[in-house]
Design an enzyme around this catalytic site. Structure first.
Site, short mmCIF file in Angstrom:
data_model
loop_
_atom_site.label_atom_id
_atom_site.label_comp_id
_atom_site.label_asym_id
_atom_site.label_seq_id
_atom_site.Cartn_x
_atom_site.Cartn_y
_atom_site.Cartn_z
N TRP A 517 0.80 -1.24 0.00
CA TRP A 517 0.00 0.00 0.00
C TRP A 517 0.82 1.28 0.00
CZ3 TRP A 517 -1.41 -2.94 4.76
CH2 TRP A 517 -2.27 -3.98 4.48
N HIS A 518 2.05 1.20 -0.48
CA HIS A 518 2.88 2.41 -0.49
C HIS A 518 2.82 3.09 -1.85
CE1 HIS A 518 5.44 0.66 3.05
NE2 HIS A 518 4.20 0.94 3.38
#
Length: 583
Positions: A517-518
């Site tokens: 989720w970066h």
């Protein structure tokens, strides 16, 4: 009488202790955040006749500290499409971490989407943004990153400290994390830097936004530092588009159109001051999507969607990046207490090693698809790879309640590629802001990323095979291929698997890639915005969030994104009112 008095004293003492040592009661939120209201209240109670000094689109990881800071001197309206995190137990407690990610309903705090690469993803839909649904790890960016983006190092440090004093904690150090630490040191990821927020080569323990009771403290709690008389936060306020005045030589933002929880449309307007601004802080997915829906982007793409062109800029939505992650599953002798990210190995090869274990103790969590950290060995092994469609996975999730608890006794070693060279793009599929755009990350498209993934898996394997993990695992010493085989069976994505995906580490990386989720990119400095984060070619509009980054800061970005909100808020106040603004 004396004994009765003693009983009363002890009761009073107990109550005082409870108030001092238990997590903050949710019932205090109306007192702490009187400015948070539902969007439907806008016309009757919150609308300012002369307009707002700042309208912030998105109440996320950057938006909350930004709103809190700007409200010290100016009237601020912040619009968040989701609800509050305070009363949602799936958001608030570490034990329920997986449940929000598993919830694909329209009211979930996380919005599920699948990238065109076939990787399952989630974007936040709640006040506090990603800080409300992530694994909680808190660590600062490297000095190199701060210098690269051109920030004032002293103001950066001051802004980090502001965040840390309010919501960051020292983690409890579990057996699992201790094994990771020792395994990393044995594998040569040294020195051990102890507990620190700083980004240092070697092995370290970072901060967390989970307190010792397992309660999450999100960016939304930073709003407690605001001026309640100058801030209005509307939840369930879904911004449709930014409104521009195009009569001058340069179009200027004048407000936004948003819908409330009942579907009613509203218009919020900026004040007449030329320094008043719309600031978009909707995240790496939401911000480029919002610019495109508002007529800022490639002219050809906008015309296909019948969106009036405000500014032709073909860089909007380009340069999308996600740090690819691959994992090794480690079966354990017995169930262990859930542990999310606490320890990290920072290598000089551009690879980060972290770990998590266990699953939430909630009676409901075993019925859910656990996203990134699913320890369900063999969960899709009965479905041929090419048939692992979204529908098939959904049906599996629905029917898996009979999986034995023993299947969840395990953990993962996580290997992430830092600053990937592979980039993708974001495009609209329609003009409905509530639908996800099409996002492509092109994982391992660049051979250097694939090379680093292989190095990361080799390093993670060394860690797993260290003596510190053999005391925890089911057998004394598993072979590397056995660990990888188990991982392939546990992995959830829509990428077809290959017969040799455990013999070729390159193929293993491609087949088992997942997200952490970066996401970042889509609104880069010098292409979409200038060095002050103002949108190029337009007036009175900025972008302040991770969509502006060309790389993810540090090992985990949330600390820097929250710091960025505070930092840019202070910078805007200083630029507008002078250095000694008093904030």
């Amino acid at each position: 009488m004396a004994s009765l008095a003693l009983v009363k004293f002890l009761l009073c003492f107990l109550i005082i202790c409870l108030f001092n040592f238990l997590p903050l009661c949710q019932g205090n939120n109306e007192y702490r955040y009187p400015f948070i209201r539902k969007a439907s209240s806008f016309s009757s109670t919150t609308k300012i006749k002369n307009g707002y000094d700042y309208i912030i689109v998105g109440g996320g990881t950057a938006g909350c500290p930004l709103a809190a800071t700007l409200s010290k001197k100016f009237n601020v309206l912040m619009l968040e499409r989701g609800g509050v995190p305070f009363t949602n137990p799936n958001v608030s407690f570490l034990d329920n971490f997986h449940i929000t990610l598993a919830d694909t309903s329209p009211t979930s705090a996380s919005q599920f989407f699948i990238s065109t690469d076939g990787v399952f993803n989630a974007r936040a839909r709640v006040l506090g943004g990603g800080s409300s649904i992530n694994a909680g790890f808190y660590t600062r960016a490297s000095p190199r990153f701060i210098e690269k983006v051109g920030w004032d190092a002293k103001l950066v440090k001051k802004s980090y400290n502001w965040v840390e004093k309010q919501i960051v904690h020292r983690p409890t150090f579990s057996h699992w994390q201790r094994a990771l630490k020792e395994g990393l040191l044995d594998a040569g990821v040294s020195p051990f830097n102890g507990f620190t927020y700083e980004h240092k080569y070697g092995t370290k323990v970072g901060g967390t936004i989970f307190d010792r009771f397992g309660r999450r403290h999100t960016a939304a709690e930073l709003l407690a530092s605001s001026n309640p008389h100058k801030l209005t936060v509307l939840t369930y306020a879904t911004v449709q588009n930014i409104v521009f005045d195009t009569t001058g030589k340069r179009a200027k933002a004048i407000g936004v159109i948003f819908k409330d929880e009942n579907g009613k449309q509203h218009k919020a307007i900026l004040g007449n001051d030329r320094k008043s601004e719309v600031i978009v802080s909707s995240g790496a997915i939401g911000t480029p999507q919002m610019l495109l829906l508002s007529g800022i982007g490639p002219k050809e793409e906008l015309k296909k969607m019948n969106i009036p062109v405000v500014l032709d800029n073909h860089f909007v939505g380009k340069g999308m990046v996600d740090n690819p992650m691959n994992t090794i599953f480690v079966p354990l002798k017995k169930a262990v207490k859930q542990s999310l990210i606490e320890t990290v190995g920072i290598t000089n090869k551009g690879v980060y090693i972290e770990a998590s274990c266990g699953f939430g103790q909630s009676k409901d969590s075993i019925h859910c698809h656990h996203g990134m950290l699913s320890a369900e060995i063999g969960q899709l092994s009965t479905i041929p790879p090419k048939q692992r469609t979204a529908e098939a996975v959904k049906a599996f999730v629905k029917n898996k309640k009979d999986i034995p608890v023993e299947a969840f006794k395990g953990g993962f070693i996580l290997s992430k590629v830092a600053s990937p060279w592979s980039t993708g793009n974001l495009k609209l599929i329609n003009t409905n802001v509530e639908d996800n755009p099409a996002v492509t990350f092109n994982y391992f498209n660049h051979p250097y990323d694939l090379q680093r993934c292989v190095e990361g898996i080799r390093l993670a394997t060394k860690v797993v095979q260290s003596q510190h993990f053999t005391n925890l695992t089911l057998s004394d010493r598993e072979t590397a291929e056995q660990f990888l085989n188990m991982t392939v069976k546990a992995n959830i994505n829509l990428i077809p698997k290959h017969v040799n995906d455990t013999k070729s580490l390159e193929q293993f990386c491609r087949d088992t890639v997942i997200t952490i989720w970066h996401y970042h990119g889509g609104c880069h400095v010098g292409k979409v915005i200038d060095s002050d984060y103002k949108v190029l070619g337009l007036n009175r509009i900025r972008v302040i969030d991770g969509s502006t980054f060309t790389e993810s800061p540090g090992t985990n970005p949330q600390a820097t994104v929250m710091m960025m909100g505070r930092y840019m808020g202070l910078k805007i106040l200083r630029d507008r009112m002078g250095k000694f603004v008093g904030v």
